[in-house]
Design a protein around this motif. Sequence first.
Motif, short mmCIF file in Angstrom:
data_model
loop_
_atom_site.label_atom_id
_atom_site.label_comp_id
_atom_site.label_asym_id
_atom_site.label_seq_id
_atom_site.Cartn_x
_atom_site.Cartn_y
_atom_site.Cartn_z
N ILE A 108 -94.99 -3.57 -36.86
CA ILE A 108 -94.43 -3.24 -38.17
C ILE A 108 -94.70 -4.37 -39.17
O ILE A 108 -94.50 -5.55 -38.87
CB ILE A 108 -92.92 -2.96 -38.05
N ASN A 109 -95.19 -3.98 -40.33
CA ASN A 109 -95.54 -4.88 -41.44
C ASN A 109 -96.80 -5.71 -41.19
O ASN A 109 -97.16 -6.55 -42.02
CB ASN A 109 -94.38 -5.81 -41.82
N GLN A 110 -97.47 -5.49 -40.07
CA GLN A 110 -98.70 -6.22 -39.83
C GLN A 110 -99.88 -5.44 -40.42
O GLN A 110 -99.85 -4.22 -40.54
CB GLN A 110 -98.89 -6.47 -38.33
N GLU A 148 -99.95 9.83 -34.19
CA GLU A 148 -98.52 10.16 -34.32
C GLU A 148 -97.62 9.07 -33.73
O GLU A 148 -96.39 9.13 -33.88
CB GLU A 148 -98.21 11.50 -33.65
N GLU A 149 -98.21 8.06 -33.07
CA GLU A 149 -97.42 6.99 -32.48
C GLU A 149 -97.12 5.86 -33.46
O GLU A 149 -96.40 4.92 -33.14
CB GLU A 149 -98.13 6.43 -31.25
N TYR A 150 -97.70 5.92 -34.65
CA TYR A 150 -97.44 4.89 -35.65
C TYR A 150 -97.59 5.48 -37.05
O TYR A 150 -98.22 6.52 -37.24
CB TYR A 150 -98.39 3.70 -35.49
N GLU A 151 -96.99 4.84 -38.02
CA GLU A 151 -97.13 5.23 -39.42
C GLU A 151 -97.76 4.08 -40.18
O GLU A 151 -97.58 2.92 -39.83
CB GLU A 151 -95.77 5.60 -40.02
N ARG A 187 -110.34 -2.54 -44.59
CA ARG A 187 -109.01 -3.11 -44.32
C ARG A 187 -108.22 -2.19 -43.40
O ARG A 187 -108.56 -1.01 -43.21
CB ARG A 187 -108.23 -3.31 -45.63
N VAL A 188 -107.12 -2.74 -42.85
CA VAL A 188 -106.11 -1.96 -42.13
C VAL A 188 -104.82 -2.10 -42.91
O VAL A 188 -104.30 -3.21 -43.09
CB VAL A 188 -105.92 -2.48 -40.69
N LYS A 189 -104.30 -0.99 -43.41
CA LYS A 189 -103.08 -1.03 -44.21
C LYS A 189 -101.87 -1.39 -43.32
O LYS A 189 -101.91 -1.20 -42.11
CB LYS A 189 -102.86 0.32 -44.90
N PRO A 190 -100.80 -1.90 -43.93
CA PRO A 190 -99.63 -2.29 -43.14
C PRO A 190 -99.07 -1.13 -42.31
O PRO A 190 -98.98 0.00 -42.79
CB PRO A 190 -98.62 -2.75 -44.20
N THR A 195 -96.59 1.05 -33.29
CA THR A 195 -97.58 0.02 -33.00
C THR A 195 -98.97 0.65 -32.95
O THR A 195 -99.15 1.71 -32.36
CB THR A 195 -97.30 -0.67 -31.65
N ARG A 196 -99.92 0.00 -33.57
CA ARG A 196 -101.30 0.46 -33.58
C ARG A 196 -102.15 -0.52 -32.77
O ARG A 196 -102.16 -1.72 -33.05
CB ARG A 196 -101.84 0.56 -35.00
N TYR A 197 -102.89 -0.01 -31.78
CA TYR A 197 -103.81 -0.82 -30.98
C TYR A 197 -105.25 -0.43 -31.32
O TYR A 197 -105.56 0.76 -31.48
CB TYR A 197 -103.58 -0.60 -29.48
N SER A 198 -106.11 -1.43 -31.37
CA SER A 198 -107.53 -1.15 -31.60
C SER A 198 -108.37 -2.19 -30.87
O SER A 198 -107.87 -3.25 -30.46
CB SER A 198 -107.86 -1.16 -33.10
#
Length: 209
Positions: A108-110, A148-151, A187-190, A195-198
């Motif tokens: 969150i917020n990253q 759907e696991e992150y916003e 970019r990757v937006k906040p 949690t987003r994994y890449s």
Amino acid sequence: MMILSTNYYYYHKVIPEKVCDDIVKTGKQFYESKLGVTGDIGSKYPDIENNKKAINKLVKIRHSTIRWLQENWIYESLLPIIREANKSADWNFQWDYVEQAQFTEYGINQHYDWHCDAWGKPYKNHKYKSYEGKIRKLSLSLNLTHPEEYEGGDFQFRYRKGKQTKIDNLKLPKGSVTIFPSFMEHRVKPVTDGTRYSLVVWCLGHPYV
């Protein structure tokens, strides 16, 4: 300036979900770095994790947790896709080496603000001799999380088209891969929830003539 007919190329769900889960499981076993920078900031502040001024400067641009992977089975899954995209997108860039893969976790917020993976000069005096004298030419980003696991956390490209600046927004399914020239701004937006994994991979080659 290099004019491209294709700015980026992507494949939907090309990596099986089990492989994605195995990458996440493997990545979490390694030492984590909340900075892990390279390029201009990394060269100016080699001891950045002990430099508060540099940290404050960096987190405005980039805030995430990363781990470095170099597992052969990961490369075996991704390299054929990179080769195909390089040809299908009509880039046909010369490249002959791949950097360590970067496993990235966005909570969150990253985020990671607008940037390019490539920088002005080839690698010099790098600890890995295979990088020496080379530049980043192609970048790959593999989405390891179901949307759907992150916003938030959208992956975006910014580029010029005629006199206009265009922003393309991508939020692809788990297992999808995006390949693009390393000089493309993105970019990757906040992340606002979850949690987003890449996984990111960079292909190195000789400087453009």
